[in-house]
Design a protein around this motif. Structure first.
Motif, PDB file in Angstrom:
ATOM      1  N   GLN A 132       0.825  -1.192   0.000  1.00  0.00           N
ATOM      2  CA  GLN A 132       0.000   0.000   0.000  1.00  0.00           C
ATOM      3  C   GLN A 132       0.868   1.254   0.000  1.00  0.00           C
ATOM      4  O   GLN A 132       1.902   1.306   0.675  1.00  0.00           O
ATOM      5  CB  GLN A 132      -0.909   0.014   1.234  1.00  0.00           C
ATOM      6  CG  GLN A 132      -1.987  -1.050   1.199  1.00  0.00           C
ATOM      7  CD  GLN A 132      -2.984  -0.800   0.081  1.00  0.00           C
ATOM      8  OE1 GLN A 132      -3.392   0.321  -0.154  1.00  0.00           O
ATOM      9  NE2 GLN A 132      -3.362  -1.860  -0.606  1.00  0.00           N
ATOM     10  N   ALA A 133       0.453   2.244  -0.771  1.00  0.00           N
ATOM     11  CA  ALA A 133       1.177   3.508  -0.782  1.00  0.00           C
ATOM     12  C   ALA A 133       0.865   4.287   0.491  1.00  0.00           C
ATOM     13  O   ALA A 133      -0.182   4.141   1.100  1.00  0.00           O
ATOM     14  CB  ALA A 133       0.769   4.337  -2.001  1.00  0.00           C
ATOM     15  N   THR A 134       1.812   5.099   0.909  1.00  0.00           N
ATOM     16  CA  THR A 134       1.599   5.967   2.060  1.00  0.00           C
ATOM     17  C   THR A 134       0.983   7.273   1.598  1.00  0.00           C
ATOM     18  O   THR A 134       0.763   7.500   0.410  1.00  0.00           O
ATOM     19  CB  THR A 134       2.927   6.246   2.769  1.00  0.00           C
ATOM     20  OG1 THR A 134       3.818   6.874   1.843  1.00  0.00           O
ATOM     21  CG2 THR A 134       3.548   4.947   3.254  1.00  0.00           C
ATOM     22  N   ALA A 135       0.710   8.171   2.537  1.00  0.00           N
ATOM     23  CA  ALA A 135       0.214   9.493   2.179  1.00  0.00           C
ATOM     24  C   ALA A 135       1.276  10.249   1.402  1.00  0.00           C
ATOM     25  O   ALA A 135       2.401   9.802   1.265  1.00  0.00           O
ATOM     26  CB  ALA A 135      -0.168  10.251   3.446  1.00  0.00           C
ATOM     27  N   ASP A 136       0.911  11.415   0.883  1.00  0.00           N
ATOM     28  CA  ASP A 136       1.802  12.236   0.065  1.00  0.00           C
ATOM     29  C   ASP A 136       3.232  12.203   0.601  1.00  0.00           C
ATOM     30  O   ASP A 136       3.523  12.688   1.684  1.00  0.00           O
ATOM     31  CB  ASP A 136       1.290  13.674   0.080  1.00  0.00           C
ATOM     32  CG  ASP A 136       2.069  14.591  -0.850  1.00  0.00           C
ATOM     33  OD1 ASP A 136       3.170  14.200  -1.277  1.00  0.00           O
ATOM     34  OD2 ASP A 136       1.588  15.683  -1.133  1.00  0.00           O
ATOM     35  N   PRO A 137       4.164  11.576  -0.151  1.00  0.00           N
ATOM     36  CA  PRO A 137       5.536  11.415   0.350  1.00  0.00           C
ATOM     37  C   PRO A 137       6.398  12.655   0.227  1.00  0.00           C
ATOM     38  O   PRO A 137       7.590  12.610   0.531  1.00  0.00           O
ATOM     39  CB  PRO A 137       6.085  10.271  -0.515  1.00  0.00           C
ATOM     40  CG  PRO A 137       5.323  10.374  -1.791  1.00  0.00           C
ATOM     41  CD  PRO A 137       3.947  10.885  -1.436  1.00  0.00           C
ATOM     42  N   GLY A 138       5.852  13.752  -0.241  1.00  0.00           N
ATOM     43  CA  GLY A 138       6.586  15.006  -0.241  1.00  0.00           C
ATOM     44  C   GLY A 138       7.436  15.266  -1.463  1.00  0.00           C
ATOM     45  O   GLY A 138       8.353  16.086  -1.422  1.00  0.00           O
TER      46      GLY A 138
ATOM     47  N   PRO B  63      -4.596   9.465  -1.697  1.00  0.00           N
ATOM     48  CA  PRO B  63      -4.645   8.020  -1.442  1.00  0.00           C
ATOM     49  C   PRO B  63      -5.698   7.626  -0.413  1.00  0.00           C
ATOM     50  O   PRO B  63      -6.360   6.598  -0.562  1.00  0.00           O
ATOM     51  CB  PRO B  63      -3.236   7.707  -0.946  1.00  0.00           C
ATOM     52  CG  PRO B  63      -2.376   8.778  -1.527  1.00  0.00           C
ATOM     53  CD  PRO B  63      -3.237  10.013  -1.568  1.00  0.00           C
ATOM     54  N   ALA B  64      -5.882   8.444   0.606  1.00  0.00           N
ATOM     55  CA  ALA B  64      -6.823   8.097   1.671  1.00  0.00           C
ATOM     56  C   ALA B  64      -8.274   8.353   1.287  1.00  0.00           C
ATOM     57  O   ALA B  64      -9.192   7.830   1.928  1.00  0.00           O
ATOM     58  CB  ALA B  64      -6.484   8.874   2.942  1.00  0.00           C
ATOM     59  N   THR B  65      -8.501   9.153   0.253  1.00  0.00           N
ATOM     60  CA  THR B  65      -9.871   9.528  -0.115  1.00  0.00           C
ATOM     61  C   THR B  65     -10.256   9.056  -1.512  1.00  0.00           C
ATOM     62  O   THR B  65     -11.304   9.450  -2.033  1.00  0.00           O
ATOM     63  CB  THR B  65     -10.050  11.049  -0.040  1.00  0.00           C
ATOM     64  OG1 THR B  65      -9.107  11.692  -0.932  1.00  0.00           O
ATOM     65  CG2 THR B  65      -9.813  11.555   1.378  1.00  0.00           C
TER      66      THR B  65
ATOM     67  N   ASP C 265     -13.118  14.568  -5.735  1.00  0.00           N
ATOM     68  CA  ASP C 265     -12.999  15.010  -7.116  1.00  0.00           C
ATOM     69  C   ASP C 265     -12.514  13.829  -7.953  1.00  0.00           C
ATOM     70  O   ASP C 265     -11.802  12.953  -7.451  1.00  0.00           O
ATOM     71  CB  ASP C 265     -12.002  16.164  -7.244  1.00  0.00           C
ATOM     72  CG  ASP C 265     -12.541  17.469  -6.693  1.00  0.00           C
ATOM     73  OD1 ASP C 265     -13.751  17.551  -6.396  1.00  0.00           O
ATOM     74  OD2 ASP C 265     -11.731  18.418  -6.558  1.00  0.00           O
ATOM     75  N   ARG C 266     -12.867  13.831  -9.217  1.00  0.00           N
ATOM     76  CA  ARG C 266     -12.517  12.730 -10.096  1.00  0.00           C
ATOM     77  C   ARG C 266     -11.724  13.224 -11.297  1.00  0.00           C
ATOM     78  O   ARG C 266     -12.080  14.234 -11.897  1.00  0.00           O
ATOM     79  CB  ARG C 266     -13.782  11.994 -10.553  1.00  0.00           C
ATOM     80  CG  ARG C 266     -14.491  11.234  -9.426  1.00  0.00           C
ATOM     81  CD  ARG C 266     -15.977  11.113  -9.702  1.00  0.00           C
ATOM     82  NE  ARG C 266     -16.664  10.234  -8.762  1.00  0.00           N
ATOM     83  CZ  ARG C 266     -17.088  10.594  -7.558  1.00  0.00           C
ATOM     84  NH1 ARG C 266     -16.887  11.833  -7.134  1.00  0.00           N
ATOM     85  NH2 ARG C 266     -17.714   9.733  -6.773  1.00  0.00           N
TER      86      ARG C 266
END
Length: 233
Positions: A3-9, A51-53, A60-61
């Motif tokens: 699984q990918a993490t949140a925005d990695p910066g 990723p979380a939403t 938004d799509r």
């Protein structure tokens, strides 16, 4: 698949390095690089999804119709944490989820599986109508197409219908790199305007201009951003 993490910066400056990780037999490099800035500004500053939403009904799509050059799209998705950067090096290989066209069943964050040119905008129109029918007036719907796709009759019908239906939450980004067979008197934006859209033409590599165009008010009308981007070899 991990699984990918949140925005990695990652930053825009990192995208070229991420694209360089994809060494598969890609035949549409210019098709990818012409979309890079438009995609980055959209995902970094405008699009309300992460990723979380990615599965939330109120997200938004974004629909990539110009799917034959997906490397920039993959780089942006990886940079934003939708899937691990490690996937990029497998691009185009037999057992990689990252094919030469994005597959919505394999890649987190991808809304449609792309194929023949000219079907992304009609799908976006249908999606906008579906959201409206459910009373979901907040999510924005974005679709990115290439100027050559405007040769397809399906897009003529989608543009005409969206304007007459007042699909205000629908936004189209047209990457204009002079690939279309036909031209339009007054430019591409004039065609959208004649069909009842709000439309603006900007430098497709100018981030400030792209952001201003993406966020321009267009009450009661769908909105088109024509992003001029010369081909890079």
């Amino acid at each position: 698949m991990t699984q990918a993490t949140a925005d990695p910066g990652f930053r825009h400056e990192d995208l070229s390095r991420l694209i360089a990780l994809m060494t598969g037999a890609e035949k549409h490099g210019p098709a990818a690089t012409s979309t890079l800035d438009a995609l980055w500004v959209l995902y970094d500053r405008v699009l309300r999804v992460g990723p979380a939403t990615a599965g939330d009904v109120g997200r938004d799509r974004f629909l990539l119709s110009k799917g034959h050059g997906p490397m920039a799209y993959y780089a942006v998705l990886a940079a934003k944490g939708f899937f691990p950067v490690a996937w990029l090096s497998g691009f185009g290989s037999y057992d990689s989820p990252l094919g030469h066209h994005p597959d919505r069943t394999l890649i987190p964050g991808v809304e449609i599986g792309s194929g023949s040119l000219g079907h992304g905008l009609p799908l976006a129109v249908g999606s906008a109508l579906g959201l409206r029918a459910q009373g979901l007036d907040d999510p924005a719907l974005w679709v990115l197409i290439g100027d050559a796709e405007l040769d397809e009759g399906s897009n003529h019908e989608a543009i005409a219908y969206a304007g007459s239906a007042g699909l205000e939450r629908l936004h189209t980004i047209v990457i204009d790199n002079d690939s279309a067979t036909h031209g339009w008197r007054g430019g591409i934006a004039s065609w959208f305007e004649a069909a009842g859209w709000s439309a603006v033409t900007v430098d497709g590599r100018d981030h400030a201009a792209l952001h201003a165009a993406y966020t321009a008010a267009h009450p009661g009308r769908p909105h088109a951003v024509v992003a001029r981007a010369e081909k890079k070899q």
